[in-house]
Design a protein around this motif. Structure first.
Motif, PDB file in Angstrom:
ATOM      1  N   LYS A 114       0.952  -1.232   0.009  1.00 50.52           N
ATOM      2  CA  LYS A 114       0.001   0.014  -0.049  1.00 50.52           C
ATOM      3  C   LYS A 114       0.920   1.190   0.151  1.00 50.52           C
ATOM      4  O   LYS A 114       1.872   1.192   0.448  1.00 50.52           O
ATOM      5  N   VAL A 115       0.306   2.267  -0.388  1.00 53.61           N
ATOM      6  CA  VAL A 115       0.922   3.743  -0.434  1.00 53.61           C
ATOM      7  C   VAL A 115       0.395   4.713   0.406  1.00 53.61           C
ATOM      8  O   VAL A 115      -0.890   4.868   0.057  1.00 53.61           O
ATOM      9  N   ILE A 116       0.958   5.538   1.051  1.00 55.28           N
ATOM     10  CA  ILE A 116       0.273   6.892   1.511  1.00 55.28           C
ATOM     11  C   ILE A 116       1.166   7.889   0.929  1.00 55.28           C
ATOM     12  O   ILE A 116       2.402   8.031   1.121  1.00 55.28           O
ATOM     13  N   ALA A 117       0.273   8.861   0.248  1.00 54.00           N
ATOM     14  CA  ALA A 117       0.945  10.079  -0.126  1.00 54.00           C
ATOM     15  C   ALA A 117       0.535  11.511   0.542  1.00 54.00           C
ATOM     16  O   ALA A 117      -0.664  11.736   0.198  1.00 54.00           O
ATOM     17  N   ASP A 118       1.265  11.947   1.237  1.00 56.80           N
ATOM     18  CA  ASP A 118       1.117  13.035   2.032  1.00 56.80           C
ATOM     19  C   ASP A 118       1.462  14.279   1.592  1.00 56.80           C
ATOM     20  O   ASP A 118       2.663  14.438   1.116  1.00 56.80           O
ATOM     21  N   SER A 119       0.624  15.335   1.486  1.00 52.19           N
ATOM     22  CA  SER A 119       0.927  16.593   1.555  1.00 52.19           C
ATOM     23  C   SER A 119       1.694  17.078  -0.061  1.00 52.19           C
ATOM     24  O   SER A 119       2.841  17.611   0.227  1.00 52.19           O
ATOM     25  N   PHE A 120       1.192  16.812  -1.099  1.00 52.48           N
ATOM     26  CA  PHE A 120       1.993  17.038  -2.325  1.00 52.48           C
ATOM     27  C   PHE A 120       0.781  17.610  -3.377  1.00 52.48           C
ATOM     28  O   PHE A 120      -0.656  17.466  -3.057  1.00 52.48           O
ATOM     29  N   ASP A 121       1.289  17.970  -4.488  1.00 50.48           N
ATOM     30  CA  ASP A 121       0.508  18.763  -5.486  1.00 50.48           C
ATOM     31  C   ASP A 121      -0.455  17.811  -6.539  1.00 50.48           C
ATOM     32  O   ASP A 121      -1.242  18.287  -7.228  1.00 50.48           O
ATOM     33  N   GLY A 122      -0.021  16.576  -6.616  1.00 49.19           N
ATOM     34  CA  GLY A 122      -0.612  15.471  -7.369  1.00 49.19           C
ATOM     35  C   GLY A 122       0.234  15.635  -8.753  1.00 49.19           C
ATOM     36  O   GLY A 122       1.256  15.476  -8.961  1.00 49.19           O
ATOM     37  N   ARG A 123      -0.804  15.552  -9.861  1.00 49.02           N
ATOM     38  CA  ARG A 123      -0.415  15.263 -11.091  1.00 49.02           C
ATOM     39  C   ARG A 123       0.320  16.444 -11.890  1.00 49.02           C
ATOM     40  O   ARG A 123       1.413  16.123 -12.756  1.00 49.02           O
ATOM     41  N   THR A 124       0.381  17.780 -11.216  1.00 45.43           N
ATOM     42  CA  THR A 124       1.012  18.676 -12.143  1.00 45.43           C
ATOM     43  C   THR A 124       1.552  19.561 -11.076  1.00 45.43           C
ATOM     44  O   THR A 124       1.083  19.811  -9.843  1.00 45.43           O
ATOM     45  N   LEU A 125       2.674  20.312 -11.522  1.00 44.44           N
ATOM     46  CA  LEU A 125       3.119  21.612 -10.599  1.00 44.44           C
ATOM     47  C   LEU A 125       2.215  22.677 -10.740  1.00 44.44           C
ATOM     48  O   LEU A 125       1.764  23.034 -11.994  1.00 44.44           O
ATOM     49  N   HIS A 126       1.936  23.475 -10.013  1.00 42.75           N
ATOM     50  CA  HIS A 126       1.205  24.946 -10.053  1.00 42.75           C
ATOM     51  C   HIS A 126       1.956  25.621 -11.252  1.00 42.75           C
ATOM     52  O   HIS A 126       3.171  25.694 -11.378  1.00 42.75           O
ATOM     53  N   LYS A 127       1.087  26.569 -11.847  1.00 43.64           N
ATOM     54  CA  LYS A 127       1.708  27.281 -12.910  1.00 43.64           C
ATOM     55  C   LYS A 127       2.694  28.325 -12.498  1.00 43.64           C
ATOM     56  O   LYS A 127       3.552  28.656 -13.273  1.00 43.64           O
ATOM     57  N   ASN A 128       2.783  28.888 -11.275  1.00 44.76           N
ATOM     58  CA  ASN A 128       3.571  29.427 -10.797  1.00 44.76           C
ATOM     59  C   ASN A 128       4.642  28.933  -9.743  1.00 44.76           C
ATOM     60  O   ASN A 128       5.347  29.552  -9.068  1.00 44.76           O
ATOM     61  N   PHE A 129       4.934  27.586 -10.120  1.00 44.56           N
ATOM     62  CA  PHE A 129       5.668  26.619  -9.019  1.00 44.56           C
ATOM     63  C   PHE A 129       7.159  27.530  -9.142  1.00 44.56           C
ATOM     64  O   PHE A 129       7.910  27.570  -8.092  1.00 44.56           O
ATOM     65  N   ASN A 186      -2.200   3.443 -14.355  1.00 43.58           N
ATOM     66  CA  ASN A 186      -1.414   2.022 -14.163  1.00 43.58           C
ATOM     67  C   ASN A 186      -1.304   1.653 -12.643  1.00 43.58           C
ATOM     68  O   ASN A 186      -0.928   0.619 -12.379  1.00 43.58           O
ATOM     69  N   LEU A 187      -1.774   2.478 -11.739  1.00 46.22           N
ATOM     70  CA  LEU A 187      -1.512   2.242 -10.315  1.00 46.22           C
ATOM     71  C   LEU A 187      -2.499   1.283  -9.770  1.00 46.22           C
ATOM     72  O   LEU A 187      -3.632   1.378  -9.895  1.00 46.22           O
ATOM     73  N   THR A 188      -1.926   0.065  -9.195  1.00 47.06           N
ATOM     74  CA  THR A 188      -2.806  -1.069  -9.013  1.00 47.06           C
ATOM     75  C   THR A 188      -3.042  -1.364  -7.570  1.00 47.06           C
ATOM     76  O   THR A 188      -4.018  -1.803  -6.973  1.00 47.06           O
ATOM     77  N   VAL A 189      -2.233  -0.807  -6.628  1.00 50.18           N
ATOM     78  CA  VAL A 189      -2.148  -0.880  -5.323  1.00 50.18           C
ATOM     79  C   VAL A 189      -2.924  -0.040  -4.536  1.00 50.18           C
ATOM     80  O   VAL A 189      -2.929   1.197  -5.054  1.00 50.18           O
ATOM     81  N   PRO A 190      -3.386  -0.279  -3.281  1.00 54.27           N
ATOM     82  CA  PRO A 190      -4.255   0.734  -2.622  1.00 54.27           C
ATOM     83  C   PRO A 190      -3.519   2.025  -2.313  1.00 54.27           C
ATOM     84  O   PRO A 190      -2.207   1.848  -1.814  1.00 54.27           O
ATOM     85  N   PHE A 245      -2.192   3.536  10.775  1.00 58.82           N
ATOM     86  CA  PHE A 245      -2.425   2.355  11.227  1.00 58.82           C
ATOM     87  C   PHE A 245      -3.667   1.772  10.742  1.00 58.82           C
ATOM     88  O   PHE A 245      -3.726   0.211  10.214  1.00 58.82           O
ATOM     89  N   ALA A 246      -4.845   2.382  10.672  1.00 60.59           N
ATOM     90  CA  ALA A 246      -6.139   2.028  10.240  1.00 60.59           C
ATOM     91  C   ALA A 246      -6.050   1.538   8.757  1.00 60.59           C
ATOM     92  O   ALA A 246      -6.302   0.458   8.424  1.00 60.59           O
ATOM     93  N   PHE A 247      -5.486   2.253   8.122  1.00 59.48           N
ATOM     94  CA  PHE A 247      -5.263   1.971   6.528  1.00 59.48           C
ATOM     95  C   PHE A 247      -4.493   0.800   6.089  1.00 59.48           C
ATOM     96  O   PHE A 247      -4.812  -0.043   5.506  1.00 59.48           O
ATOM     97  N   LEU A 248      -3.205   0.920   6.892  1.00 53.88           N
ATOM     98  CA  LEU A 248      -2.309  -0.352   6.415  1.00 53.88           C
ATOM     99  C   LEU A 248      -2.949  -1.613   6.867  1.00 53.88           C
ATOM    100  O   LEU A 248      -2.360  -2.681   6.695  1.00 53.88           O
ATOM    101  N   ASN A 249      -3.777  -1.708   8.070  1.00 52.13           N
ATOM    102  CA  ASN A 249      -4.192  -3.030   8.687  1.00 52.13           C
ATOM    103  C   ASN A 249      -5.360  -3.374   8.388  1.00 52.13           C
ATOM    104  O   ASN A 249      -6.016  -4.202   9.036  1.00 52.13           O
ATOM    105  N   ASP A 250      -6.228  -2.531   7.418  1.00 55.03           N
ATOM    106  CA  ASP A 250      -7.494  -2.841   6.978  1.00 55.03           C
ATOM    107  C   ASP A 250      -7.671  -3.834   6.128  1.00 55.03           C
ATOM    108  O   ASP A 250      -6.886  -3.841   5.107  1.00 55.03           O
TER     109      ASP A 250
END
Length: 250
Positions: A114-129, A186-190, A245-250
């Motif tokens: 499993k993956v936990i992705a914390d505090s990031f902008d996602g697919r693209t950088l802001h136009k004023n990055f 393409n991401l297959t894991v939770p 803890f809850a996510f990884l042990n679900d």
């Protein structure tokens, strides 16, 4: 101290605790040191593994960081997993480390649970990055708290480390390189997208971006905190750990 070799250089890693393997991935200009104070929240439940990406922390220095930094760092994570001969691990990446975590899972889903992705902008950088990054880094170099953080994570050569990271990210933005090594579909894991809505270092429409990404993946989850700064793993530490803890042990 423990190291493994990657492209003829030494990469530092550290282990603490027992249980399911959980690799924690630091953000840009940081190092695994940022997780030290958080270890008590995780090491009773997980075999926590920390890594300093090349050019950071206790790992060997480099003369230049690649523009596709978060894809390159994902290869270091894969090398670490193979070095430790682990079959399935969980990944928790924060800030820049969130892109690294997703890219690792895109490249080698056979190694990731499993993956936990914390505090990031996602697919693209802001136009004023690029503009904002330059302002932020210049301000940070003269801010007492920021300088202390940099030195805490990197040591005496912190300014060189920060400059190399800035150059890599500016090149990434200029070339408009993809932030993910493969289409997110393409991401297959939770995966759990998590962050703080008050985080002024992330895009203002974080929740909307997380919702769009959730639509693209097979097993997506979202949690946002109403309060807290950057990153959520630190500013909402205890609640964040409970959610992990809850996510990884679900």
């Amino acid at each position: 101290m423990s190291y493994f070799e990657y492209q003829s250089k030494r990469v530092f890693y550290k282990e603490a605790g027992n249980g399911k393997p959980l690799i924690m991935l630091h953000g840009d200009t940081a190092s695994s040191t940022m997780f030290e104070m958080l270890l008590p929240l995780y090491q009773e439940h997980f075999r926590v593994i920390l890594i300093d990406f090349l050019g950071n922390g206790k790992s060997d220095r480099v003369s230049k960081l690649p523009a596709d930094l978060w894809c390159s760092q994902a290869q270091q994570v894969i090398a670490l997993i193979e070095h430790l001969q682990l079959k399935k691990v969980n990944l928790l990446g924060t800030s820049g480390g969130a892109w690294v975590a997703v890219n690792t899972a895109l490249e080698r889903p056979d190694l990731i649970e499993k993956v936990i992705a914390d505090s990031f902008d996602g697919r693209t950088l802001h136009k004023n990055f690029a503009e904002n990054l330059l302002k932020e880094r210049e301000y940070a170099k003269h801010d007492t708290y920021a300088k202390q953080f940099y030195e805490w994570c990197q040591g005496e050569d912190w300014e060189t480390v920060v400059d190399l990271n800035t150059q890599a990210l500016l090149e990434c933005a200029k070339k408009k390189l993809p932030l993910f090594s493969k289409p997110l579909e393409n991401l297959t894991v939770p995966i759990l997208f998590i962050g703080s809505l008050q985080d002024d270092m992330c895009r203002k429409d974080m929740l909307e971006e997380y919702m769009e990404m959730k639509k693209l993946v097979k097993h997506g989850n979202i949690h946002t905190f109403d309060t807290g700064g950057h990153p959520a793993i630190a500013t909402n530490a205890e609640k964040f750990a409970d959610i992990v803890f809850a996510f990884l042990n679900d």
